[in-house]
Design a protein around this motif. Structure first.
Motif, PDB file in Angstrom:
ATOM      1  N   SER A 109     -41.433  17.864   9.643  1.00 41.13           N
ATOM      2  CA  SER A 109     -41.881  17.984   8.243  1.00 41.13           C
ATOM      3  C   SER A 109     -40.853  17.247   7.117  1.00 41.13           C
ATOM      4  O   SER A 109     -39.895  16.853   8.256  1.00 41.13           O
ATOM      5  CB  SER A 109     -41.493  19.592   8.014  1.00 41.13           C
ATOM      6  N   ILE A 110     -41.097  17.245   6.588  1.00 41.50           N
ATOM      7  CA  ILE A 110     -40.295  16.421   5.257  1.00 41.50           C
ATOM      8  C   ILE A 110     -39.257  17.073   4.778  1.00 41.50           C
ATOM      9  O   ILE A 110     -39.533  18.636   3.900  1.00 41.50           O
ATOM     10  CB  ILE A 110     -41.635  15.641   4.280  1.00 41.50           C
ATOM     11  N   THR A 111     -37.974  17.485   4.561  1.00 43.72           N
ATOM     12  CA  THR A 111     -37.174  18.234   3.866  1.00 43.72           C
ATOM     13  C   THR A 111     -36.128  17.695   4.001  1.00 43.72           C
ATOM     14  O   THR A 111     -35.476  16.652   4.116  1.00 43.72           O
ATOM     15  CB  THR A 111     -36.793  19.382   4.863  1.00 43.72           C
ATOM     16  N   ASP A 112     -35.629  18.549   2.580  1.00 44.67           N
ATOM     17  CA  ASP A 112     -33.985  17.834   2.002  1.00 44.67           C
ATOM     18  C   ASP A 112     -33.416  16.754   3.395  1.00 44.67           C
ATOM     19  O   ASP A 112     -32.413  16.350   3.033  1.00 44.67           O
ATOM     20  CB  ASP A 112     -33.837  18.350   0.907  1.00 44.67           C
ATOM     21  N   GLU A 113     -33.154  18.268   3.675  1.00 46.27           N
ATOM     22  CA  GLU A 113     -31.633  17.963   4.980  1.00 46.27           C
ATOM     23  C   GLU A 113     -32.059  16.866   5.579  1.00 46.27           C
ATOM     24  O   GLU A 113     -31.257  16.182   6.369  1.00 46.27           O
ATOM     25  CB  GLU A 113     -32.125  19.402   5.888  1.00 46.27           C
ATOM     26  N   ARG A 114     -33.429  17.121   5.864  1.00 39.43           N
ATOM     27  CA  ARG A 114     -33.169  15.348   6.587  1.00 39.43           C
ATOM     28  C   ARG A 114     -33.841  14.462   6.282  1.00 39.43           C
ATOM     29  O   ARG A 114     -33.253  12.879   6.649  1.00 39.43           O
ATOM     30  CB  ARG A 114     -35.011  15.876   7.737  1.00 39.43           C
ATOM     31  N   ILE A 117     -31.136  11.679   6.489  1.00 40.16           N
ATOM     32  CA  ILE A 117     -30.782  10.850   7.589  1.00 40.16           C
ATOM     33  C   ILE A 117     -31.763   9.849   7.905  1.00 40.16           C
ATOM     34  O   ILE A 117     -31.754   8.803   8.075  1.00 40.16           O
ATOM     35  CB  ILE A 117     -30.626  11.543   8.699  1.00 40.16           C
ATOM     36  N   VAL A 118     -33.224  10.671   7.521  1.00 39.14           N
ATOM     37  CA  VAL A 118     -34.094   9.698   7.561  1.00 39.14           C
ATOM     38  C   VAL A 118     -34.737   8.583   6.107  1.00 39.14           C
ATOM     39  O   VAL A 118     -34.825   9.959   5.787  1.00 39.14           O
ATOM     40  CB  VAL A 118     -35.614  10.212   8.413  1.00 39.14           C
ATOM     41  N   ASP A 119     -36.029   8.032   6.117  1.00 37.98           N
ATOM     42  CA  ASP A 119     -36.704   7.672   5.035  1.00 37.98           C
ATOM     43  C   ASP A 119     -38.254   8.002   5.615  1.00 37.98           C
ATOM     44  O   ASP A 119     -38.628   7.502   6.915  1.00 37.98           O
ATOM     45  CB  ASP A 119     -36.588   6.312   4.471  1.00 37.98           C
ATOM     46  N   PHE A 120     -38.341   9.278   4.348  1.00 36.34           N
ATOM     47  CA  PHE A 120     -40.810   9.310   5.313  1.00 36.34           C
ATOM     48  C   PHE A 120     -40.875   8.217   4.694  1.00 36.34           C
ATOM     49  O   PHE A 120     -41.344   7.613   3.361  1.00 36.34           O
ATOM     50  CB  PHE A 120     -40.356  10.802   4.502  1.00 36.34           C
ATOM     51  N   SER A 121     -41.992   8.527   5.388  1.00 33.67           N
ATOM     52  CA  SER A 121     -43.681   7.710   4.478  1.00 33.67           C
ATOM     53  C   SER A 121     -43.734   9.078   3.250  1.00 33.67           C
ATOM     54  O   SER A 121     -43.704  10.491   3.298  1.00 33.67           O
ATOM     55  CB  SER A 121     -44.429   7.579   5.369  1.00 33.67           C
ATOM     56  N   GLU A 122     -45.367   8.424   2.927  1.00 33.63           N
ATOM     57  CA  GLU A 122     -45.922   9.421   1.785  1.00 33.63           C
ATOM     58  C   GLU A 122     -46.572  10.550   2.725  1.00 33.63           C
ATOM     59  O   GLU A 122     -46.949  10.532   4.085  1.00 33.63           O
ATOM     60  CB  GLU A 122     -47.059   9.263   1.065  1.00 33.63           C
ATOM     61  N   PRO A 123     -46.785  11.300   2.194  1.00 31.63           N
ATOM     62  CA  PRO A 123     -46.981  12.888   3.445  1.00 31.63           C
ATOM     63  C   PRO A 123     -48.282  12.219   3.860  1.00 31.63           C
ATOM     64  O   PRO A 123     -49.606  11.539   3.435  1.00 31.63           O
ATOM     65  CB  PRO A 123     -47.387  14.201   2.895  1.00 31.63           C
ATOM     66  N   TYR A 124     -48.651  12.825   5.223  1.00 26.54           N
ATOM     67  CA  TYR A 124     -50.794  12.871   5.819  1.00 26.54           C
ATOM     68  C   TYR A 124     -50.751  14.332   6.081  1.00 26.54           C
ATOM     69  O   TYR A 124     -51.859  13.846   6.702  1.00 26.54           O
ATOM     70  CB  TYR A 124     -50.176  11.737   7.454  1.00 26.54           C
ATOM     71  N   GLY A 226     -44.302  13.548   7.269  1.00 27.96           N
ATOM     72  CA  GLY A 226     -44.462  12.448   6.929  1.00 27.96           C
ATOM     73  C   GLY A 226     -44.168  11.556   9.199  1.00 27.96           C
ATOM     74  O   GLY A 226     -43.174  12.676   9.532  1.00 27.96           O
ATOM     75  N   ILE A 227     -44.147  10.941   8.255  1.00 30.26           N
ATOM     76  CA  ILE A 227     -43.611   9.076   9.700  1.00 30.26           C
ATOM     77  C   ILE A 227     -42.712   8.733   9.321  1.00 30.26           C
ATOM     78  O   ILE A 227     -41.817   8.307   7.727  1.00 30.26           O
ATOM     79  CB  ILE A 227     -44.561   8.267   9.595  1.00 30.26           C
ATOM     80  N   ASN A 234     -35.382  -0.599   7.817  1.00 30.74           N
ATOM     81  CA  ASN A 234     -36.853  -0.792   8.031  1.00 30.74           C
ATOM     82  C   ASN A 234     -38.166  -0.438   6.393  1.00 30.74           C
ATOM     83  O   ASN A 234     -38.837   0.220   7.263  1.00 30.74           O
ATOM     84  CB  ASN A 234     -37.451   0.210   9.024  1.00 30.74           C
ATOM     85  N   ALA A 235     -37.105  -0.106   5.728  1.00 32.50           N
ATOM     86  CA  ALA A 235     -38.703  -0.617   4.552  1.00 32.50           C
ATOM     87  C   ALA A 235     -39.145  -1.352   4.521  1.00 32.50           C
ATOM     88  O   ALA A 235     -40.236  -1.048   4.034  1.00 32.50           O
ATOM     89  CB  ALA A 235     -37.100  -1.406   3.094  1.00 32.50           C
ATOM     90  N   ASP A 236     -39.307  -2.813   5.549  1.00 33.45           N
ATOM     91  CA  ASP A 236     -40.120  -2.755   5.193  1.00 33.45           C
ATOM     92  C   ASP A 236     -41.403  -2.534   6.200  1.00 33.45           C
ATOM     93  O   ASP A 236     -42.432  -2.422   5.864  1.00 33.45           O
ATOM     94  CB  ASP A 236     -40.283  -4.509   5.397  1.00 33.45           C
ATOM     95  N   LEU A 237     -41.433  -2.162   7.321  1.00 29.01           N
ATOM     96  CA  LEU A 237     -41.748  -1.476   8.375  1.00 29.01           C
ATOM     97  C   LEU A 237     -42.272  -0.201   7.371  1.00 29.01           C
ATOM     98  O   LEU A 237     -43.668   0.662   7.577  1.00 29.01           O
ATOM     99  CB  LEU A 237     -41.841  -0.984   9.010  1.00 29.01           C
ATOM    100  N   LEU A 238     -41.631   0.554   6.477  1.00 31.72           N
ATOM    101  CA  LEU A 238     -42.128   2.343   6.278  1.00 31.72           C
ATOM    102  C   LEU A 238     -43.397   1.585   4.936  1.00 31.72           C
ATOM    103  O   LEU A 238     -44.073   2.360   4.840  1.00 31.72           O
ATOM    104  CB  LEU A 238     -40.988   2.665   5.484  1.00 31.72           C
ATOM    105  N   ASP A 239     -42.837   0.735   4.280  1.00 30.22           N
ATOM    106  CA  ASP A 239     -43.905  -0.376   3.240  1.00 30.22           C
ATOM    107  C   ASP A 239     -45.661  -0.525   3.619  1.00 30.22           C
ATOM    108  O   ASP A 239     -46.721   0.331   3.672  1.00 30.22           O
ATOM    109  CB  ASP A 239     -43.481  -1.740   2.966  1.00 30.22           C
ATOM    110  N   LYS A 240     -45.636  -0.537   5.419  1.00 22.98           N
ATOM    111  CA  LYS A 240     -46.844  -1.219   5.636  1.00 22.98           C
ATOM    112  C   LYS A 240     -47.161   0.127   6.551  1.00 22.98           C
ATOM    113  O   LYS A 240     -48.520   0.228   6.447  1.00 22.98           O
ATOM    114  CB  LYS A 240     -46.671  -2.091   7.297  1.00 22.98           C
ATOM    115  N   ILE A 241     -46.447   1.622   6.880  1.00 20.40           N
ATOM    116  CA  ILE A 241     -46.775   2.553   7.205  1.00 20.40           C
ATOM    117  C   ILE A 241     -47.931   3.047   5.856  1.00 20.40           C
ATOM    118  O   ILE A 241     -48.468   3.593   6.068  1.00 20.40           O
ATOM    119  CB  ILE A 241     -45.986   3.111   8.040  1.00 20.40           C
ATOM    120  N   ASN A 242     -46.804   3.217   4.812  1.00 21.56           N
ATOM    121  CA  ASN A 242     -47.678   3.475   3.928  1.00 21.56           C
ATOM    122  C   ASN A 242     -49.016   2.906   3.388  1.00 21.56           C
ATOM    123  O   ASN A 242     -49.723   3.983   2.923  1.00 21.56           O
ATOM    124  CB  ASN A 242     -46.879   3.307   2.612  1.00 21.56           C
TER     125      ASN A 242
END
Length: 264
Positions: A109-114, A117-124, A226-227, A234-242
């Motif tokens: 789950s996408i949370t403010d706490e997480r 620490i991590v960057d999330f993709s768009e919700p899936y 979210g992923i 890994n910003a480039d990877l996150l762009d590819k995932i989205n």
């Protein structure tokens, strides 16, 4: 003398061609090892295989589920490879921080706490937490019925955080376990009164495994999955995932994946 020089020249040419062939062979092996031979880099992806219908291991030892099929489809769409790494859910974010994983897809789950620490993709996927009790339990229908009761949750989840955040208000005890099947068993055996789990996960488990459990009351919240990749990396990877996720939704393949495991 000319014949001797010719032989020396011929020998040098053979050695040169052998050296070139040796270098080409080494490059091919390296490409095969990184996944570049099939057109892209290989990324290690953390999953939690105790979490059907999103991730589970079938009787043949193959990893399956919505998350597994989705990340593979995104990788194929965007031209990279994935290596699946199963682990307890509570260890996935620490593994990202330690550099052991590149990506996490685990019904997270996408949370403010997480997000710290991590960057999330768009919700899936839109999930949401729910209360679950024994099938013959007629006492519990909502949070207001939990005073003096025992609530079991899974370590590191939004369900565990929800239980902690609301414990003082509703006056229940909390038991923390490491995986979903253990939670189901704890309530089925009467060792706990209710559990808190993501709605699609428990609905699938009850339908598929004929558990002696039932969902009670309304959903407790409206979590989105979210992923994840490590924050700032890994910003480039996150762009590819989205980009891959959007293309799968546009093409209808995303719906096909969901419909394989969840029927409306």
């Amino acid at each position: 003398m000319k014949g001797f020089k010719f032989l020396l020249t011929l020998a040098a040419l053979v050695l040169f061609l052998a050296a070139c062939g040796s270098e080409d062979g080494g490059a091919s092996e390296e490409e095969a090892g990184t996944g570049e031979g099939s057109g892209g880099q290989t990324y290690t992806v953390g999953i939690d295989t105790t979490y059907p219908p999103f991730e589970f291991e079938d009787s043949n030892g193959n990893y399956k589920g919505i998350d597994v099929d989705l990340i593979k489809a995104i990788a194929e769409n965007q031209g990279f490879e994935v290596k699946l790494e199963p682990m307890d859910f509570g260890g996935i974010i620490p593994a990202l921080q330690a550099g052991q994983l590149d990506v996490a897809i685990a019904g997270m789950s996408i949370t403010d706490e997480r997000k710290e620490i991590v960057d999330f993709s768009e919700p899936y996927f839109e999930a949401g937490l729910t209360l679950v009790a024994q099938k013959d339990n007629s006492e519990i229908e909502a949070l207001e019925d939990l005073e003096g009761k025992t609530v079991v949750v899974k370590s590191g989840t939004t369900g565990a955080q929800f239980a902690q955040d609301n414990q003082d208000e509703y006056g229940y005890e909390i038991t923390v376990l490491e995986d979903s099947p253990s939670m189901f068993q704890e309530v089925s055996n009467g060792n706990a009164d209710v559990l808190i789990e993501d709605y699609p996960v428990i609905a699938y488990a009850i339908a598929e495994s004929n558990l002696d459990l039932k969902i009670v009351g309304d959903r407790l919240n409206g979590d989105n999955y979210g992923i994840a990749v490590l924050k700032g990396e890994n910003a480039d990877l996150l762009d590819k995932i989205n980009a891959g996720l959007e293309e799968l939704k546009d093409s209808g393949e995303y719906d096909e994946i969901l419909n394989t495991y969840i029927s409306e």
